[in-house]
Design a protein around this motif. Structure first.
Motif, PDB file in Angstrom:
ATOM      1  N   PHE A 168       0.875  -1.175   0.000  1.00  0.00           N
ATOM      2  CA  PHE A 168       0.000   0.000   0.000  1.00  0.00           C
ATOM      3  C   PHE A 168       0.911   1.224   0.000  1.00  0.00           C
ATOM      4  CE2 PHE A 168      -4.416  -1.278   1.609  1.00  0.00           C
ATOM      5  CZ  PHE A 168      -4.298  -2.561   1.146  1.00  0.00           C
ATOM      6  N   GLU A 169       0.416   2.296  -0.598  1.00  0.00           N
ATOM      7  CA  GLU A 169       1.273   3.470  -0.760  1.00  0.00           C
ATOM      8  C   GLU A 169       1.316   4.378   0.470  1.00  0.00           C
ATOM      9  OE1 GLU A 169      -0.641   2.226  -3.157  1.00  0.00           O
ATOM     10  OE2 GLU A 169       0.717   1.962  -4.864  1.00  0.00           O
ATOM     11  N   GLY A 170       0.393   4.172   1.424  1.00  0.00           N
ATOM     12  CA  GLY A 170       0.421   5.071   2.574  1.00  0.00           C
ATOM     13  C   GLY A 170      -0.524   4.641   3.669  1.00  0.00           C
ATOM     14  N   LEU A 171      -0.550   5.452   4.733  1.00  0.00           N
ATOM     15  CA  LEU A 171      -1.389   5.174   5.903  1.00  0.00           C
ATOM     16  C   LEU A 171      -2.098   6.458   6.328  1.00  0.00           C
ATOM     17  CD1 LEU A 171       1.282   3.237   8.017  1.00  0.00           C
ATOM     18  CD2 LEU A 171      -0.653   2.198   6.784  1.00  0.00           C
ATOM     19  N   MET A 172      -3.340   6.285   6.786  1.00  0.00           N
ATOM     20  CA  MET A 172      -4.046   7.388   7.437  1.00  0.00           C
ATOM     21  C   MET A 172      -4.260   6.974   8.884  1.00  0.00           C
ATOM     22  SD  MET A 172      -7.874   8.928   6.819  1.00  0.00           S
ATOM     23  CE  MET A 172      -7.710  10.355   5.760  1.00  0.00           C
ATOM     24  N   MET A 173      -3.718   7.767   9.801  1.00  0.00           N
ATOM     25  CA  MET A 173      -3.765   7.399  11.216  1.00  0.00           C
ATOM     26  C   MET A 173      -4.421   8.507  12.027  1.00  0.00           C
ATOM     27  SD  MET A 173      -1.634   4.707  11.580  1.00  0.00           S
ATOM     28  CE  MET A 173       0.024   4.447  12.071  1.00  0.00           C
ATOM     29  N   GLU A 174      -5.382   8.121  12.860  1.00  0.00           N
ATOM     30  CA  GLU A 174      -5.998   9.124  13.734  1.00  0.00           C
ATOM     31  C   GLU A 174      -5.089   9.401  14.923  1.00  0.00           C
ATOM     32  OE1 GLU A 174     -10.728   8.977  12.836  1.00  0.00           O
ATOM     33  OE2 GLU A 174     -10.043   7.856  14.581  1.00  0.00           O
ATOM     34  N   THR A 175      -4.757  10.673  15.094  1.00  0.00           N
ATOM     35  CA  THR A 175      -3.863  11.072  16.192  1.00  0.00           C
ATOM     36  C   THR A 175      -4.483  12.251  16.939  1.00  0.00           C
ATOM     37  OG1 THR A 175      -2.671  12.301  14.517  1.00  0.00           O
ATOM     38  CG2 THR A 175      -1.643  10.307  15.274  1.00  0.00           C
ATOM     39  N   HIS A 176      -4.335  12.219  18.245  1.00  0.00           N
ATOM     40  CA  HIS A 176      -4.995  13.199  19.112  1.00  0.00           C
ATOM     41  C   HIS A 176      -4.049  13.518  20.258  1.00  0.00           C
ATOM     42  CE1 HIS A 176      -7.971  14.788  21.950  1.00  0.00           C
ATOM     43  NE2 HIS A 176      -8.824  14.887  20.939  1.00  0.00           N
ATOM     44  N   PRO A 177      -4.025  14.765  20.737  1.00  0.00           N
ATOM     45  CA  PRO A 177      -3.101  15.088  21.830  1.00  0.00           C
ATOM     46  C   PRO A 177      -3.442  14.322  23.113  1.00  0.00           C
ATOM     47  CG  PRO A 177      -4.349  17.056  21.134  1.00  0.00           C
ATOM     48  CD  PRO A 177      -4.749  15.935  20.226  1.00  0.00           C
ATOM     49  N   ASN A 178      -4.688  13.927  23.255  1.00  0.00           N
ATOM     50  CA  ASN A 178      -5.137  13.277  24.491  1.00  0.00           C
ATOM     51  C   ASN A 178      -6.234  12.271  24.106  1.00  0.00           C
ATOM     52  OD1 ASN A 178      -6.052  12.653  27.013  1.00  0.00           O
ATOM     53  ND2 ASN A 178      -6.624  14.744  27.577  1.00  0.00           N
ATOM     54  N   PRO A 179      -5.815  11.139  23.491  1.00  0.00           N
ATOM     55  CA  PRO A 179      -6.779  10.251  22.837  1.00  0.00           C
ATOM     56  C   PRO A 179      -7.926   9.784  23.725  1.00  0.00           C
ATOM     57  CG  PRO A 179      -4.529   9.552  22.361  1.00  0.00           C
ATOM     58  CD  PRO A 179      -4.439  10.660  23.370  1.00  0.00           C
ATOM     59  N   GLU A 180      -7.634   9.463  24.993  1.00  0.00           N
ATOM     60  CA  GLU A 180      -8.712   8.932  25.860  1.00  0.00           C
ATOM     61  C   GLU A 180      -9.870   9.897  25.979  1.00  0.00           C
ATOM     62  OE1 GLU A 180      -5.449   8.664  27.222  1.00  0.00           O
ATOM     63  OE2 GLU A 180      -5.316   6.559  26.617  1.00  0.00           O
ATOM     64  N   ASN A 181      -9.553  11.196  25.851  1.00  0.00           N
ATOM     65  CA  ASN A 181     -10.619  12.190  26.019  1.00  0.00           C
ATOM     66  C   ASN A 181     -11.112  12.766  24.697  1.00  0.00           C
ATOM     67  OD1 ASN A 181     -10.744  12.061  28.884  1.00  0.00           O
ATOM     68  ND2 ASN A 181      -8.761  13.083  28.924  1.00  0.00           N
ATOM     69  N   ALA A 182     -10.825  12.064  23.605  1.00  0.00           N
ATOM     70  CA  ALA A 182     -11.294  12.554  22.300  1.00  0.00           C
ATOM     71  C   ALA A 182     -12.825  12.542  22.254  1.00  0.00           C
ATOM     72  CB  ALA A 182     -10.731  11.686  21.186  1.00  0.00           C
ATOM     73  N   TRP A 183     -13.393  13.473  21.503  1.00  0.00           N
ATOM     74  CA  TRP A 183     -14.849  13.599  21.425  1.00  0.00           C
ATOM     75  C   TRP A 183     -15.456  12.577  20.461  1.00  0.00           C
ATOM     76  CZ3 TRP A 183     -15.695  19.701  21.080  1.00  0.00           C
ATOM     77  CH2 TRP A 183     -15.104  20.280  22.197  1.00  0.00           C
ATOM     78  N   SER A 184     -14.615  11.902  19.675  1.00  0.00           N
ATOM     79  CA  SER A 184     -15.081  10.805  18.810  1.00  0.00           C
ATOM     80  C   SER A 184     -13.933   9.824  18.642  1.00  0.00           C
ATOM     81  CB  SER A 184     -15.550  11.337  17.435  1.00  0.00           C
ATOM     82  OG  SER A 184     -14.518  12.047  16.782  1.00  0.00           O
ATOM     83  N   ASP A 185     -14.256   8.542  18.499  1.00  0.00           N
ATOM     84  CA  ASP A 185     -13.264   7.494  18.248  1.00  0.00           C
ATOM     85  C   ASP A 185     -12.080   7.505  19.230  1.00  0.00           C
ATOM     86  OD1 ASP A 185     -14.833   6.533  16.220  1.00  0.00           O
ATOM     87  OD2 ASP A 185     -13.581   7.276  14.576  1.00  0.00           O
ATOM     88  N   ALA A 186     -12.396   7.643  20.521  1.00  0.00           N
ATOM     89  CA  ALA A 186     -11.337   7.736  21.536  1.00  0.00           C
ATOM     90  C   ALA A 186     -10.460   6.482  21.589  1.00  0.00           C
ATOM     91  CB  ALA A 186     -11.963   7.991  22.909  1.00  0.00           C
TER      92      ALA A 186
END
Ligand code: PEP
Ligand code: MN
Length: 241
Positions: free
Chosen positions: A216-234
């Motif tokens: 595969f040519e690439g990756l899309m990764m969800e990154t958050h400064p504070n993942p546990e407290n993300a408002w979606s997909d924590a």
């Protein structure tokens, strides 16, 4: 974008939060990704297609400026999801560099066509996520609708397929489908989204590795400064670190 992806040494990385939440959160994650040289492009959802109506449905138009300003400040292109022609108009006005259509949009040819028509004559890369159901033709059809509207720079994103109560994955990879897409359309780069396939950060590394092993040519990764407290997909987001 296809050209840029292919000329990048190593996998092309798109990172950023599931959703833009606050101006500070967007700037913080973008700065952190840029400082660590971890992304070639930034993602953030502005309008979120949520399964249940009482979930956070995205910060909306106000977040477009946060995203575009944050990207400009570090010199990285920014991407967001559009799900109707109104989103397209607002995202283009705000200066978003790359658009994507989500898995729940790719299933609906009327909506894909509406978005493609709204983009007719515009030069912008479009990333088409696989439909939620395991249907290669529908995925190809979505890609073709953009191409027929004159958008020649289309990229595919593999984010897995819905099944009821899978013991391991949020969305099963069905690797044979993106592999078949690559065979049918070798001209189109395929980016894997291990965040939405796994739904759990512990499994992201193994799925990302598998995608790279499959070229595969690439990756899309969800990154958050504070993942546990993300408002979606924590549960599936990583820190930039
Ligand atoms: C997302 O990228 O945050 C998203 C909503 O993804 P998908 O369309 O793959 O469910
Ligand atoms: Mn998400």
């Amino acid at each position: 974008m296809n050209e840029k992806i292919r000329s990048t040494s190593g996998p092309f990385l798109i990172a950023g939060p599931c959703s833009a939440e606050t101006e500070e959160q967007v700037h913080s994650v973008v700065r952190d990704l840029a400082d660590r040289n971890l992304a070639h492009a930034i993602r953030a959802g502005i309008w979120k297609p949520r399964t249940r109506p009482d979930s956070f449905e995205g910060i909306g138009e106000v977040g477009l400026k946060w995203l575009v300003d944050a990207g400009r400040s570090v010199g990285l292109p920014v991407a967001t999801e559009v799900a109707n022609k109104h989103h397209v108009e607002l995202a283009l006005q705000a200066g978003v560099d790359i658009l994507w259509v989500g898995a729940r949009t790719t299933v609906n040819p009327f909506t894909v066509q509406e978005i493609a028509d709204a983009l007719s004559g515009v030069r912008i890369p479009v990333m088409v996520k696989n439909p939620v159901n395991p249907d290669l033709e529908l995925w190809l059809g979505g890609i073709e609708r953009f191409e027929k509207a004159g958008l020649s720079d289309v990229v595919a994103i593999h984010r897995g397929f819905s099944v009821y109560k899978h013991p391991k994955y949020r969305n099963v990879p069905n690797w044979e489908i993106p592999i078949a897409l690559k065979e049918r359309r070798p001209d189109i780069a395929v980016i894997c989204d291990p965040s939405h396939i796994t739904g759990k950060r512990e499994l992201i590394a193994e799925v990302a590795q598998k995608a790279l092993d499959l070229n595969f040519e690439g990756l899309m990764m969800e990154t958050h400064p504070n993942p546990e407290n993300a408002w979606s997909d924590a549960s599936q987001q990583l820190t930039p670190e």
